[in-house]
Design a protein around this motif. Structure first.
Motif, mmCIF file in Angstrom:
data_model
loop_
_atom_site.group_PDB
_atom_site.id
_atom_site.type_symbol
_atom_site.label_atom_id
_atom_site.label_comp_id
_atom_site.label_asym_id
_atom_site.label_seq_id
_atom_site.Cartn_x
_atom_site.Cartn_y
_atom_site.Cartn_z
ATOM 1 N N TRP A 120 70.100 59.028 45.558
ATOM 2 C CA TRP A 120 70.136 57.730 46.251
ATOM 3 C C TRP A 120 68.918 57.605 47.159
ATOM 4 O O TRP A 120 67.958 56.919 47.385
ATOM 5 C CB TRP A 120 71.347 57.371 46.619
ATOM 6 C CG TRP A 120 71.377 55.829 47.328
ATOM 7 C CD1 TRP A 120 70.874 54.673 46.585
ATOM 8 C CD2 TRP A 120 71.047 55.814 48.852
ATOM 9 N NE1 TRP A 120 70.852 53.608 47.594
ATOM 10 C CE2 TRP A 120 71.049 54.259 48.978
ATOM 11 C CE3 TRP A 120 71.259 56.227 49.723
ATOM 12 C CZ2 TRP A 120 70.940 53.648 49.996
ATOM 13 C CZ3 TRP A 120 71.203 55.869 51.044
ATOM 14 C CH2 TRP A 120 71.011 54.447 51.137
ATOM 15 N N SER A 121 68.875 58.537 48.012
ATOM 16 C CA SER A 121 67.657 58.882 49.127
ATOM 17 C C SER A 121 66.409 59.144 48.631
ATOM 18 O O SER A 121 65.715 58.763 49.374
ATOM 19 C CB SER A 121 68.562 59.762 50.243
ATOM 20 O OG SER A 121 69.720 59.290 50.615
ATOM 21 N N ARG A 126 66.273 56.036 44.666
ATOM 22 C CA ARG A 126 65.371 55.516 45.927
ATOM 23 C C ARG A 126 65.102 53.957 45.875
ATOM 24 O O ARG A 126 64.585 53.493 45.071
ATOM 25 C CB ARG A 126 64.208 56.525 45.992
ATOM 26 C CG ARG A 126 63.548 56.471 47.330
ATOM 27 C CD ARG A 126 62.279 57.567 47.373
ATOM 28 N NE ARG A 126 61.824 57.471 45.973
ATOM 29 C CZ ARG A 126 61.272 58.551 45.050
ATOM 30 N NH1 ARG A 126 61.171 59.526 45.775
ATOM 31 N NH2 ARG A 126 60.675 58.404 43.949
ATOM 32 N N THR A 128 66.989 51.682 46.168
ATOM 33 C CA THR A 128 68.211 50.732 45.666
ATOM 34 C C THR A 128 69.220 50.465 46.608
ATOM 35 O O THR A 128 69.543 51.180 47.527
ATOM 36 C CB THR A 128 68.825 51.217 44.319
ATOM 37 O OG1 THR A 128 69.673 52.352 44.815
ATOM 38 C CG2 THR A 128 67.833 51.404 43.373
ATOM 39 N N LYS A 129 70.063 49.678 46.496
ATOM 40 C CA LYS A 129 70.962 49.271 47.501
ATOM 41 C C LYS A 129 72.467 49.658 46.740
ATOM 42 O O LYS A 129 73.160 50.168 47.530
ATOM 43 C CB LYS A 129 71.474 47.664 47.704
ATOM 44 C CG LYS A 129 71.852 47.366 48.932
ATOM 45 C CD LYS A 129 71.536 45.842 49.395
ATOM 46 C CE LYS A 129 72.448 45.443 50.180
ATOM 47 N NZ LYS A 129 72.339 43.811 50.279
ATOM 48 N N HIS A 130 72.497 49.622 45.454
ATOM 49 C CA HIS A 130 73.786 49.759 44.763
ATOM 50 C C HIS A 130 73.545 50.975 43.688
ATOM 51 O O HIS A 130 72.985 50.439 42.603
ATOM 52 C CB HIS A 130 74.681 48.651 44.152
ATOM 53 C CG HIS A 130 74.444 47.404 45.010
ATOM 54 N ND1 HIS A 130 75.355 47.447 46.209
ATOM 55 C CD2 HIS A 130 73.917 46.234 44.966
ATOM 56 C CE1 HIS A 130 75.091 46.369 47.052
ATOM 57 N NE2 HIS A 130 74.184 45.713 46.310
ATOM 58 N N SER A 131 73.739 52.260 43.812
ATOM 59 C CA SER A 131 73.804 52.969 42.772
ATOM 60 C C SER A 131 74.870 53.720 42.312
ATOM 61 O O SER A 131 75.744 54.192 43.082
ATOM 62 C CB SER A 131 72.507 54.178 43.002
ATOM 63 O OG SER A 131 71.344 53.777 43.044
ATOM 64 N N ASN A 147 76.183 49.126 48.762
ATOM 65 C CA ASN A 147 75.624 48.584 50.080
ATOM 66 C C ASN A 147 75.050 49.920 50.989
ATOM 67 O O ASN A 147 75.091 49.815 52.242
ATOM 68 C CB ASN A 147 76.527 47.918 50.765
ATOM 69 C CG ASN A 147 76.743 46.604 50.429
ATOM 70 O OD1 ASN A 147 75.900 45.853 50.121
ATOM 71 N ND2 ASN A 147 78.031 46.034 50.248
ATOM 72 N N GLY A 148 74.561 50.652 50.164
ATOM 73 C CA GLY A 148 73.756 51.885 50.919
ATOM 74 C C GLY A 148 74.822 52.692 51.305
ATOM 75 O O GLY A 148 74.476 53.655 52.441
ATOM 76 N N ARG A 149 76.077 52.739 51.180
ATOM 77 C CA ARG A 149 77.211 53.828 51.536
ATOM 78 C C ARG A 149 77.861 54.364 50.631
ATOM 79 O O ARG A 149 78.161 53.723 49.472
ATOM 80 C CB ARG A 149 78.075 53.095 52.564
ATOM 81 C CG ARG A 149 77.609 52.067 53.594
ATOM 82 C CD ARG A 149 77.206 53.017 54.770
ATOM 83 N NE ARG A 149 78.233 53.872 55.326
ATOM 84 C CZ ARG A 149 78.251 54.612 56.397
ATOM 85 N NH1 ARG A 149 77.050 54.770 56.963
ATOM 86 N NH2 ARG A 149 79.084 55.280 56.811
ATOM 87 N N GLU A 256 72.875 48.392 40.476
ATOM 88 C CA GLU A 256 71.122 48.012 40.194
ATOM 89 C C GLU A 256 70.721 49.226 39.629
ATOM 90 O O GLU A 256 69.699 49.095 38.932
ATOM 91 C CB GLU A 256 70.539 48.003 41.865
ATOM 92 C CG GLU A 256 69.061 47.675 41.708
ATOM 93 C CD GLU A 256 68.575 47.620 43.203
ATOM 94 O OE1 GLU A 256 69.372 47.611 44.094
ATOM 95 O OE2 GLU A 256 67.426 47.482 43.335
#
Ligand SMILES: [Zn+2]
Length: 315
Positions: A120-121, A126, A128-131, A147-149, A256
Motif C-alpha cells: 500500500w505504501s 501506492r 490509494t485510500k482503500h486497498s 481509509n489509509g489504515r 479502490e
C-alpha cells in the motif's frame, strides 16, 4: 543516516533489512528460522544482525517492525500464537522483548498485514485510500487497508479472505470446513487438480513433472505456457474461484485497488482473464468500475519494506 528495520519472520527464513523513509531497502540478509527456535534466540539473533547492518551503513536504527505468521495483538506487540513456526510462541510480548534488547521502538503484526502495508505504501497500492491485499500460496490470506489504515478487527484476525465461503460443498479446507476460497485456489488445491489432470491425460504437464522430478504451481504454469489444455483449464478454474471470492470483497468494501501477491500470483497471466470475467458476473457494476485488480509489485522485499512501514506507525 536514519534507517528503519523490517523483519519478515517465516517458517523457514527470517528476512531482515534496513529501509529508507522512501521505502528503499539499503541492505538485507537472511537468518534460518531453525537456528532461532525460541523467542530468546530470535530476539538476540535479529537484534545483533540489525545492529551490525546499521553499523556497516553507518546508520542510526530508529525503529523496527516485525511481520510474523499467526494471530497477533498488534496494539500490544504481543504474539498470541504462530503457525508453521517451531518453538513455544504462545503469549510472547515480542515487541517489548525487542525494545529491551535493541533500545528503540518495535512493532509486531501479522505477516500478511505487514506485506499489505508495504504494498500500500510503496507497491501496487501506492496512492490509494482503500486497498485489499490477497496472498496466494500454501494458505490464502488477506489484509485490509481502509481509509489509509490497516483494519485489524477486535482480536487481530480481520482479513481472512481464504476462509470466506464461495461454495456450499467442495474440497475440505485446511481449516476443516468446506467451501472456503482457500480450498479452491491454494497451492495444495492446484496440485490436487494437477495430479488429476495428469491422470486424465495432461501430456505436457506429465512430461514436465517427469523431467523436473516434482510438481509445483510453477510447473503447472509452464505446462499452460506450452499449451497444455488441462493445465490451462486449472488456471481458468483458479481465476473463477478467485473471482467469486474477490467479487464478495468488492461488493462488501468498495475498494479502490485489490492486490494479488504470493507465489501462485506468478501465474497471473493464466488466471487473470477468467478472474476478470467472473468479477463482471458477480460484482456490482459501479464498485467494479471503481476498482483495479492488479499483481503485487514488491515480491520478496515486501515483508522487509512493510516491516519498516509498521515501525513508522509505532514511532
Ligand atoms: Zn478454510
Amino acid at each position: 543516516m536514519n534507517l528503519w528495520g523490517g523483519v519478515d519472520f517465516g517458517g523457514t527464513n527470517i528476512k531482515l533489512g534496513l529501509v529508507t523513509r522512501q521505502g528503499r531497502v539499503i541492505s538485507q540478509t537472511t537468518l534460518l528460522t531453525r537456528q532461532h527456535p525460541d523467542p530468546d534466540t530470535f530476539v538476540q539473533g535479529v537484534a545483533s544482525t540489525l545492529r551490525s547492518l546499521a553499523r556497516t551503513q553507518r546508520a542510526h536504527l530508529l525503529a523496527v517492525g516485525v511481520g510474523a505468521p499467526g494471530l497477533i495483538d498488534a496494539e500490544r506487540g504481543r504474539i498470541h500464537q504462530l503457525v508453521n513456526v517451531p518453538g513455544g510462541w504462545r503469549g510472547i510480548p515480542l515487541a517489548r522483548l525487542m525494545e529491551q534488547t535493541l533500545g528503540c521502538p518495535c512493532a509486531v503484526d501479522n505477516d500478511v498485514n505487514v506485506v499489505a502495508l508495504g504494498e500500500w505504501s510503496f507497491g501496487a497500492g501506492r496512492g490509494t485510500k482503500h486497498s485489499v491485499y490477497v496472498t496466494l500460496g500454501t494458505g490464502v490470506g488477506g489484509a485490509l487497508v481502509i481509509n489509509g489504515r490497516l483494519v485489524r478487527g477486535m482480536i487481530g484476525s480481520a482479513g481472512e479472505i481464504g476462509h470466506t465461503s464461495i461454495a456450499l460443498t467442495g474440497p475440505r479446507c485446511a481449516c476443516g470446513r468446506r467451501g472456503c476460497l482457500e480450498a479452491f485456489v491454494s497451492t495444495q488445491a492446484i496440485l490436487r487438480r494437477a495430479r488429476r489432470a495428469i491422470r486424465e491425460g495432461a501430456s505436457v504437464l506429465r512430461r514436465l513433472v517427469a523431467r523436473e522430478g516434482r510438481l509445483t504451481p510453477e510447473v503447472v504454469a509452464r505446462a499452460a505456457a506450452a499449451g497444455d489444455r488441462l493445465a490451462c483449464q486449472i488456471w481458468r478454474e483458479v481465476g473463477v474461484s478467485l473471482g467469486r471470492g474477490i467479487a464478495n470483497v468488492i461488493n462488501l468494501l468498495n475498494p479502490e485497488r485489490i492486490i494479488i501477491g504470493g507465489g501462485v500470483a506468478n501465474a497471473w497471466r493464466f488466471f487473470a482473464p477468467s478472474l476478470h470475467a467472473t468479477l463482471s458476473v458477480y460484482a456490482f457494476e459501479a464498485p467494479l468500475r471503481a476498482v483495479r485488480v492488479v499483481r503485487a509489485q514488491l515480491n520478496d522485499r515486501a515483508g522487509i519494506i512493510g516491516g519498516a512501514c509498521l515501525a513508522w506507525e509505532r514511532e
